[in-house]
Design a protein around this motif. Structure first.
Motif, mmCIF file in Angstrom:
data_model
loop_
_atom_site.group_PDB
_atom_site.id
_atom_site.type_symbol
_atom_site.label_atom_id
_atom_site.label_comp_id
_atom_site.label_asym_id
_atom_site.label_seq_id
_atom_site.Cartn_x
_atom_site.Cartn_y
_atom_site.Cartn_z
ATOM 1 N N GLN A 6 -2.794 -18.502 1.092
ATOM 2 C CA GLN A 6 -1.961 -17.774 2.151
ATOM 3 C C GLN A 6 -0.305 -18.031 0.943
ATOM 4 N N GLN A 8 2.000 -16.655 1.920
ATOM 5 C CA GLN A 8 3.318 -16.503 2.851
ATOM 6 C C GLN A 8 3.490 -18.198 3.557
ATOM 7 N N MET A 11 7.122 -16.651 8.322
ATOM 8 C CA MET A 11 7.495 -14.938 8.503
ATOM 9 C C MET A 11 7.583 -15.794 9.966
ATOM 10 N N LEU A 21 0.104 -11.512 8.898
ATOM 11 C CA LEU A 21 0.094 -12.907 8.372
ATOM 12 C C LEU A 21 -1.525 -12.628 6.925
ATOM 13 N N THR A 109 0.597 -20.599 7.161
ATOM 14 C CA THR A 109 1.864 -19.488 7.338
ATOM 15 C C THR A 109 2.549 -20.516 7.958
#
Lengths: 115, 114
Positions: A6, A8, A11, A21, A109
């Motif tokens: 993952q 990110q 966010m 996502l 995330t």
């Protein structure tokens, strides 16, 4: 080896808008499942959605949908019409359906929904 | 999902003490998994058990950690002689058999070693 990525760490999304996502995975298992879990600040893990590797259609559960692209090995979560209560950590996970069913989790995330 | 019950929710232990974490799976579920979540990290698999059997303990530290799932009663994760690095959230999950094996998680036990 199995791996979930993952990319990110965090966010932001405006309330009522959609957000994606990202999740990519790597596995040599022919049969596997992909999962998304939500972890609010209270700490519990809430199951959101499941996609089997042989499922022909993308999974949907209410405002959640999973954009499954098998050739790209990606399983992105789409949340439509974001709500303030969607603010949480989101984890992508993978489990083999031909083995012991243990999950490999991504690093998560953190989503913040803005009013 | 209120089905998987973990207790205690919070546990404080001094270095060198033992920690016992309990997990009662959802009704009808025969598979139990333990995961550990260090601060700001994802969950890491520790052990997978079925009734009276350890199926996969590849994620368990070799020393001080043990797990069981007896014929009667909850699954127990036991940590002997705890150290500060054991401080984490420990999650139990359970699932049934079948091709769709989503695991349902308990609320976790937050262990703090002081």
């Amino acid at each position: 080896a199995q791996k979930i990525t993952q990319t990110q760490p965090g966010m932001f999304v405006q309330e009522k808008e959609a957000v994606t996502l990202d999740c990519t995975y790597d596995t040599s298992d022919p049969s596997y499942g992909l999962f998304w879990y939500k972890q609010p600040s209270s700490g519990e893990m809430i199951f959101l959605i499941y996609q089997g590797s042989y499922d022909q259609q993308n999974a949907t559960e209410g405002r959640y949908s999973l954009n499954f692209q098998k050739a790209r090995k990606s399983a992105n979560l789409v949340i439509s019409a974001s709500q303030l209560g969607d603010s949480a950590m989101y984890f992508c996970a993978m489990g083999s359906t031909s083995g012991t069913y243990k999950y490999i989790f991504g690093t998560g995330t953190r989503l913040k929904v803005l009013a | 999902n209120a089905g998987v019950m973990q207790n205690p929710r919070h546990l404080v232990r001094r270095r060198g003490q033992e920690a016992r974490l309990r997990c009662s799976p959802m009704k009808g579920h025969s598979h139990v998994y333990w995961y550990r979540q260090l601060p700001e990290e994802g969950l890491k698999f520790m052990v997978y058990l079925q009734k009276e059997n350890i199926i996969d303990e590849s994620g368990m530290p070799k020393e001080r950690f043990s797990a069981e799932f007896p014929k009667e009663g909850p699954s127990i994760l036991r940590i002997q002689q705890v150290v500060r690095g054991d401080s984490a959230a420990y999650f139990c999950a359970s699932s049934s058999t079948g091709p769709r094996t989503e695991a349902f998680f308990g609320q976790g036990t937050r262990l703090t070693v002081v």
